[in-house]
Scaffold this active site. Structure first.
Site, PDB file in Angstrom:
ATOM      1  N   HIS A   1      14.689  61.857  62.629  1.00 46.56           N
ATOM      2  CA  HIS A   1      15.998  61.229  62.417  1.00 46.56           C
ATOM      3  C   HIS A   1      16.548  60.623  63.693  1.00 46.56           C
ATOM      4  O   HIS A   1      17.259  59.631  63.665  1.00 46.56           O
ATOM      5  CB  HIS A   1      16.963  62.225  61.787  1.00 46.56           C
ATOM      6  CG  HIS A   1      16.653  62.426  60.344  1.00 46.56           C
ATOM      7  ND1 HIS A   1      15.865  63.457  59.902  1.00 46.56           N
ATOM      8  CD2 HIS A   1      16.959  61.675  59.261  1.00 46.56           C
ATOM      9  CE1 HIS A   1      15.718  63.347  58.599  1.00 46.56           C
ATOM     10  NE2 HIS A   1      16.365  62.284  58.184  1.00 46.56           N
TER      11      HIS A   1
ATOM     12  N   ARG B   1      24.002  59.033  49.146  1.00 45.78           N
ATOM     13  CA  ARG B   1      23.140  60.206  48.981  1.00 45.78           C
ATOM     14  C   ARG B   1      23.942  61.458  49.331  1.00 45.78           C
ATOM     15  O   ARG B   1      24.633  61.487  50.348  1.00 45.78           O
ATOM     16  CB  ARG B   1      21.925  60.105  49.902  1.00 45.78           C
ATOM     17  CG  ARG B   1      20.988  61.294  49.707  1.00 45.78           C
ATOM     18  CD  ARG B   1      19.756  61.161  50.537  1.00 45.78           C
ATOM     19  NE  ARG B   1      20.028  61.282  51.962  1.00 45.78           N
ATOM     20  CZ  ARG B   1      19.094  61.140  52.902  1.00 45.78           C
ATOM     21  NH1 ARG B   1      17.857  60.832  52.555  1.00 45.78           N
ATOM     22  NH2 ARG B   1      19.398  61.260  54.174  1.00 45.78           N
TER      23      ARG B   1
ATOM     24  N   ASN C   1       9.606  58.750  54.457  1.00 45.72           N
ATOM     25  CA  ASN C   1       9.560  59.577  55.683  1.00 45.72           C
ATOM     26  C   ASN C   1       9.173  61.013  55.349  1.00 45.72           C
ATOM     27  O   ASN C   1       8.289  61.602  55.963  1.00 45.72           O
ATOM     28  CB  ASN C   1      10.919  59.577  56.389  1.00 45.72           C
ATOM     29  CG  ASN C   1      11.428  58.180  56.635  1.00 45.72           C
ATOM     30  OD1 ASN C   1      10.632  57.253  56.724  1.00 45.72           O
ATOM     31  ND2 ASN C   1      12.726  58.028  56.728  1.00 45.72           N
ATOM     32  N   ASP C   2       9.879  61.574  54.367  1.00 47.02           N
ATOM     33  CA  ASP C   2       9.558  62.948  53.978  1.00 47.02           C
ATOM     34  C   ASP C   2       8.304  62.998  53.112  1.00 47.02           C
ATOM     35  O   ASP C   2       7.529  63.957  53.194  1.00 47.02           O
ATOM     36  CB  ASP C   2      10.739  63.584  53.233  1.00 47.02           C
ATOM     37  CG  ASP C   2      11.759  64.130  54.214  1.00 47.02           C
ATOM     38  OD1 ASP C   2      11.341  64.765  55.193  1.00 47.02           O
ATOM     39  OD2 ASP C   2      12.962  63.891  54.018  1.00 47.02           O
TER      40      ASP C   2
ATOM     41  N   GLU D   1      10.544  62.232  47.381  1.00 47.23           N
ATOM     42  CA  GLU D   1      10.093  62.449  48.765  1.00 47.23           C
ATOM     43  C   GLU D   1       9.276  63.729  48.909  1.00 47.23           C
ATOM     44  O   GLU D   1       8.943  64.142  50.006  1.00 47.23           O
ATOM     45  CB  GLU D   1      11.270  62.423  49.740  1.00 47.23           C
ATOM     46  CG  GLU D   1      12.465  63.257  49.350  1.00 47.23           C
ATOM     47  CD  GLU D   1      13.665  63.072  50.292  1.00 47.23           C
ATOM     48  OE1 GLU D   1      13.524  62.469  51.351  1.00 47.23           O
ATOM     49  OE2 GLU D   1      14.744  63.570  49.927  1.00 47.23           O
TER      50      GLU D   1
ATOM     51  N   ARG E   1       7.524  65.614  60.797  1.00 47.09           N
ATOM     52  CA  ARG E   1       7.852  64.255  61.240  1.00 47.09           C
ATOM     53  C   ARG E   1       8.549  64.210  62.594  1.00 47.09           C
ATOM     54  O   ARG E   1       8.658  63.151  63.207  1.00 47.09           O
ATOM     55  CB  ARG E   1       8.703  63.536  60.182  1.00 47.09           C
ATOM     56  CG  ARG E   1      10.035  64.180  59.936  1.00 47.09           C
ATOM     57  CD  ARG E   1      10.685  63.663  58.669  1.00 47.09           C
ATOM     58  NE  ARG E   1      11.633  62.607  58.913  1.00 47.09           N
ATOM     59  CZ  ARG E   1      12.551  62.205  58.038  1.00 47.09           C
ATOM     60  NH1 ARG E   1      12.607  62.746  56.834  1.00 47.09           N
ATOM     61  NH2 ARG E   1      13.392  61.247  58.321  1.00 47.09           N
TER      62      ARG E   1
ATOM     63  N   CYS F   1      13.385  53.632  50.409  1.00 49.24           N
ATOM     64  CA  CYS F   1      14.443  53.664  51.435  1.00 49.24           C
ATOM     65  C   CYS F   1      13.972  54.367  52.704  1.00 49.24           C
ATOM     66  O   CYS F   1      14.740  54.554  53.625  1.00 49.24           O
ATOM     67  CB  CYS F   1      15.712  54.291  50.893  1.00 49.24           C
ATOM     68  SG  CYS F   1      15.523  56.034  50.486  1.00 49.24           S
TER      69      CYS F   1
HETATM   70  C1  PEP Z   1      13.063  59.686  53.690  1.00 51.54           C
HETATM   71  O1  PEP Z   1      12.738  60.873  53.727  1.00 51.54           O
HETATM   72  O2  PEP Z   1      12.244  58.747  53.648  1.00 51.54           O
HETATM   73  C2  PEP Z   1      14.489  59.304  53.701  1.00 51.54           C
HETATM   74  C3  PEP Z   1      14.867  58.073  53.514  1.00 51.54           C
HETATM   75  O3  PEP Z   1      15.386  60.275  53.972  1.00 51.54           O
HETATM   76  P1  PEP Z   1      15.634  60.870  55.435  1.00 51.54           P
HETATM   77  O4  PEP Z   1      14.890  59.997  56.419  1.00 51.54           O
HETATM   78  O5  PEP Z   1      17.103  60.848  55.685  1.00 51.54           O
HETATM   79  O6  PEP Z   1      15.075  62.236  55.341  1.00 51.54           O
HETATM   80 MG    MG Z   2      14.204  62.433  53.384  1.00 51.12          MG
END
Ligand code: PEP
Ligand code: MG
Length: 575
Positions: A194, A337, A459-460, A436, A470, A507
């Site tokens: 993040h 979200r 991402n997750d 995710e 990550r 996203c």
């Molecule tokens: C993701 O996991 O891809 C996502 C968009 O949420 P975050 O990056 O906030 O975990």
């Molecule tokens: Mg996520």
């Protein structure tokens, strides 16, 4: 001396400036050279700090209230003993002269040495005494600095400051958002941690996973950050500097050109309209959304409203924040979200349980379901904001039908409350779920039957599919969005949602990475949500792409398992 450090590229661009070191904990200290004629003064500064701490501890000893447990006096005596030991009390003074370094650095080296010795002790009680060593050193460091240790908000960047940190939390990054750093570099972190995502959102170069940059770079040293190659050049010579100045100009020119695409509709060459939406953290980000030409917000990470504070934002405060964004978007969609805290996004006001595997623990919707009052407050605020714009509700980290049922029941409850209170809201507010977790991507019918839309959090999804933390720089090189398993899950989710006739977006960071734009278009994706800074470059790729021309290669990619062949095919797709 000039040297190069390699890390992982996070945000593109080139920054040329001077290092500004950020110490996150009181034991992170800066390292700088002290001129020969100032070394005696530096030793005096060190001795004075030791004397201050000695006085502090002796004063504390004298003030022990009668009846206190005997451990209290023993603890202070132990700290005094550690302080008076030559290792801490006198060797650093010699190091200052030998190495020509600052007092903090000399002391830190001695502390590390002592800790190493303690770690070798078999007796577990004695081994644990290393904590006491650290506490004593922390006291001396504070005395040396003459003030509390630098916090994110107390840093004062100058014109060309480049922030160098061992590690940064997302909360620190939120503070830096309002300061004018030219670039960020950190020892820790992965490309989709993040902290990295936030650095990217600032549109300035950033490199993570540099391992020892913080210890090797000195305050105010000239550095170049190449956010494309993931390289940091320390003390560059004239030739390198002029080469990078040229590259920087070219990069800036390119960015200016891209800005002209702001109002151009994102249609492919074959005329397919694509939605390009923005990801935001706070209501103030709306300005960047407008400038980018986004046609909606695909992800409002509401947890950032909960950071950098000791309390929790109440319903009114949240409602005002959500309504502000909904109103500003004038009818364009805004996808809020619900609270996605935990793992690498801790917040002070809502302590999460300590867990050995926080990414697999009580985070996101799992946490909200254990805190129904907190969740109800947020749901009410979002529902109320839905009266003022095109608001959609998005639930993170869903993994089962039971969870969805629980969430839908709680939404119905919040709606019923508002109804009975006569407060207006959109009765048919769309409710979507993040895909995710691999289990959700593989059990889509559960989600499709109950939700209005899906949003793939790559991402997750990558983190959980590949079992790669990550935010862990040690395994960052294994974090691979182009892994066949990841590509399969993303393509499968898009295809299945489309067959079922429900909207699906991506996203995660993959949506804002030009290397994957064509591939995602080929998978059938028509909604991309990304940080506003990435949007023009993605639009440029879309404008130059004909979707029917992608099909043969995309099919081949989905049937390829050899990593090298896969990379070559994706490169061909992008030519
Ligand atoms: C993701 O996991 O891809 C996502 C968009 O949420 P975050 O990056 O906030 O975990
Ligand atoms: Mg996520």
């Amino acid at each position: 001396m000039s040297f190069v450090i390699h890390g992982i590229a996070v945000a593109s661009g080139i920054a040329i400036g001077r290092a500004h070191l950020f110490a996150q904990t009181s034991l992170d200290v800066t390292h700088y050279a002290v001129a020969e004629n100032k070394l005696d003064a530096e030793v005096e500064r060190f001795n004075a700090a030791i004397a201050t701490v000695r006085n502090e501890l002796q004063d504390l000893e004298g003030q022990i209230p009668a009846g206190s447990p005997p451990e209290f006096a023993a603890f202070l005596q132990l700290h005094l003993m550690i302080l008076n030991d030559v290792t801490l009390a006198s060797v650093p003074a010699q190091l200052i002269h030998q190495q020509g370094c600052n007092a903090e650095w000399a002391l830190k080296q001695q502390m590390d040495l002592l800790i190493e010795q303690f770690e070798e002790i078999e007796d577990s009680y004695l081994r644990e005494r290393k904590q006491d060593v650290m506490q004593v050193v922390e006291r001396v460091l504070k005395a040396l600095m003459g003030q509390p240790v630098a916090s994110a908000s107390s840093l004062k960047p100058s014109e060309d400051s480049i922030l160098v940190a061992h590690d940064l939390s997302p909360a620190d990054m939120m503070v830096f958002k309002n300061q004018s750093f030219h670039a960020f570099i950190t020892d820790m972190g992965g490309a989709t941690s993040h902290t990295a995502i936030l650095a990217r959102s600032l549109g300035i170069p950033s490199v993570v996973a540099l391992h020892h940059a913080w210890a090797m770079i000195r305050e105010d040293e000239p550095i170049i950050v190449d956010g494309m190659a993931g390289v940091v050049i320390v003390n560059p010579d004239k030739l390198v500097l002029s080469e990078y100045r040229l590259r920087q100009e070219q990069w800036n020119l390119e960015r200016q050109k891209l800005k002209r695409l702001r109002t151009t509709p994102a249609n492919t060459l074959d005329g397919t309209p694509i939605e390009l939406w923005a990801n935001i953290e706070l209501p103030d980000d709306v300005e960047a959304v407008k400038k980018s030409g986004a046609t909606g917000i695909g992800l409002f990470r509401s947890e950032f409203l909960f950071m950098n504070r000791s309390d929790t934002p109440g319903e009114e405060e949240q409602f005002n924040a959500y309504r502000r964004v909904a109103t500003a978007l004038r009818g364009q969609p805004i996808t809020i979200r619900t609270l996605d805290i935990g793992a690498d996004k801790p917040v002070d006001s809502t302590p999460t349980a300590h867990s050995l595997n926080p990414a697999l623990g009580l985070r996101a919707i799992r946490y909200c379901l254990t805190e129904p009052r907190l969740f109800n407050t947020q749901l009410r605020a979002i529902l109320r904001a839905s009266h003022f714009g095109h608001v959609q509700l998005l639930i993170p980290m869903l993994s089962s039908g039971t969870e969805i049922n629980q969430v839908l029941t709680l939404i119905e409850q919040a709606k019923a409350e508002l109804r009975s209170e006569g407060i207006p809201f959109n009765e048919s507010i769309p409710v979507g779920g993040m895909i995710e977790i691999p289990a959700s991507a593989l059990a889509l019918p559960v989600f499709i039957g109950k939700l209005d839309f899906l949003s793939i959090g790559t991402n997750d999804l990558i983190q959980y599919t590949l079992a790669i933390d990550r935010s862990d720089d040690a395994v960052a090189h294994l974090y691979n969005p182009a892994h066949p398993a990841v590509l399969y899950l993303v393509a499968h989710t898009i295809r299945t949602a489309q067959k079922a006739g429900i909207p699906v977006a991506v996203c995660g960071e993959m949506a804002g990475d030009v290397a994957f734009t064509r591939l995602l278009l080929g998978f059938g994706l028509r909604e991309f949500s990304m940080h506003p800074a990435h949007l023009p470059a993605i639009k440029q790729v879309i404008l130059k792409t004909s979707i029917p021309d992608l099909q043969t290669l995309v099919k081949k990619i989905l049937n390829t398992y050899d990593p090298e062949k896969l990379t070559a095919l994706i490169e061909r797709l992008n030519q």
